[in-house]
Design a protein around this motif. Sequence first.
Motif, PDB file in Angstrom:
ATOM      1  N   SER A 122       0.024   2.528  -7.060  1.00 48.05           N
ATOM      2  CA  SER A 122      -0.097   3.992  -7.220  1.00 48.05           C
ATOM      3  C   SER A 122      -1.533   4.646  -7.079  1.00 48.05           C
ATOM      4  N   GLY A 149       1.595   9.864  -7.202  1.00 45.37           N
ATOM      5  CA  GLY A 149       1.408   8.037  -7.672  1.00 45.37           C
ATOM      6  C   GLY A 149       2.915   7.572  -8.088  1.00 45.37           C
ATOM      7  N   ASN A 159       0.679  -1.231   0.106  1.00 45.54           N
ATOM      8  CA  ASN A 159       0.098   0.018  -0.096  1.00 45.54           C
ATOM      9  C   ASN A 159       1.020   1.362   0.039  1.00 45.54           C
ATOM     10  N   ALA A 160       0.452   2.368  -0.797  1.00 44.88           N
ATOM     11  CA  ALA A 160       1.074   3.665  -0.516  1.00 44.88           C
ATOM     12  C   ALA A 160       1.162   3.987   1.012  1.00 44.88           C
ATOM     13  N   HIS A 169       0.595   6.562   2.730  1.00 49.13           N
ATOM     14  CA  HIS A 169       0.001   7.862   2.835  1.00 49.13           C
ATOM     15  C   HIS A 169      -1.324   7.452   3.736  1.00 49.13           C
ATOM     16  N   ARG A 197       6.174   5.745  -7.532  1.00 47.69           N
ATOM     17  CA  ARG A 197       6.615   4.709  -6.718  1.00 47.69           C
ATOM     18  C   ARG A 197       7.891   4.131  -7.080  1.00 47.69           C
ATOM     19  N   SER A 208      -2.950  12.621  -2.694  1.00 50.85           N
ATOM     20  CA  SER A 208      -1.944  12.007  -1.969  1.00 50.85           C
ATOM     21  C   SER A 208      -0.554  12.070  -2.865  1.00 50.85           C
ATOM     22  N   PRO A 231       4.605  -1.267  -4.835  1.00 57.78           N
ATOM     23  CA  PRO A 231       3.492  -0.471  -4.130  1.00 57.78           C
ATOM     24  C   PRO A 231       2.483   0.014  -5.256  1.00 57.78           C
ATOM     25  N   TYR A 272      -4.189   5.142   2.356  1.00 60.74           N
ATOM     26  CA  TYR A 272      -4.005   3.937   1.900  1.00 60.74           C
ATOM     27  C   TYR A 272      -3.342   3.031   2.737  1.00 60.74           C
ATOM     28  N   ARG A 273      -2.581   3.371   3.814  1.00 58.46           N
ATOM     29  CA  ARG A 273      -1.396   2.509   4.282  1.00 58.46           C
ATOM     30  C   ARG A 273      -2.070   1.244   5.157  1.00 58.46           C
TER      31      ARG A 273
END
Length: 333
Positions: free
Chosen positions: A229, A213, A179-180, A182, A215, A210, A227, A185-186
């Motif tokens: 985006s 995107g 997961n991102a 952020h 990564r 966020s 991860p 999303y985490r």
Amino acid sequence: MNHARFVISLDFELFWGVGDTQTIGRYGRNVRGEWQAVPRMLALFRYHHVNVTWATVGAIMCRDYGEWRALRPPSRRDARADAEDDRVRQHPELFFARPLVERILDTDGQELATHTYSHFYCNAAGATPAQFVADLARARDLAAGLGAGFQTVVFPRNQVSPAFLAVLPEAGIRVYRGNAQHWLYRRGDAVPGGMAGRIVRYADAFLPLSGSGCRHEQVDGDLVNVPASLFLYPWSAFSEPVVALRLRRIKQGMTMAARTGALFHLWWHPHNFGVDLGYNMAMLGEILRHYRYLADRFGMESQCMGAFAGTAGSRPAPAQPLPAADLCPWGTP
């Protein structure tokens, strides 16, 4: 050297992925539509030289209800278990799609990955890493029956947990979709802030709340995290006014990744394309044409997730679109 990569992963789950939140009456049409959507997407991916990871629920690979029932572990009979059993028996086209998995395996550049056997929730009460490993093993056995294997996992509902990551090498998994990092999303499907958080997450699909995107893969011992985006929201009449904004958001992120040598990882579910297929394919076609521009202009490459473990799939050759055959053995979906 520019190492920009464009990654697509699909959570291929049929009704196994939505049965706890949807009814067949409300969402069955979306899942039945996958019988047309998957071949259409494969044709488009092959035409544009795009490699894709298909994270597949293992139960989908069962031939029919009988095989699934034989593999299902003994459990206490109650009303909830009986309801699930009846639903699977009465609507096999919503739960089993071995011909579609075979079509994926027969298409150059496509990676079969696992989405666990049973759409396993790592955050469910009582879920243990040992159960998770056993669930992955059952999915691996079914894939072996098709002459396939996998080394990539996508966690259902993006429920990535350190305790479950630790057992992935034991299960032969080397790559996963993280997961991102952020706040939106985490924690996977657990969105902070309730409804307000979900509104912000949806808004992030067309406004860069966020970030871009972009990564980079993260290597931790025997595991590689690729991860996510952005999630590709499907077309709908409700969202039609903001589709152009969503596409611009995605293409801007892809362009930034191409310019800076990063990766851009887009994901969705095939059942998201199960209705309004023409509109959704047009939207996907615009994204893939933009990828081809970035590949020509900046050398951006399309990679399956498994390629990050050093096993890149072969680059698909130019081909005509796949025939629109009726693959559903249960009759017209």
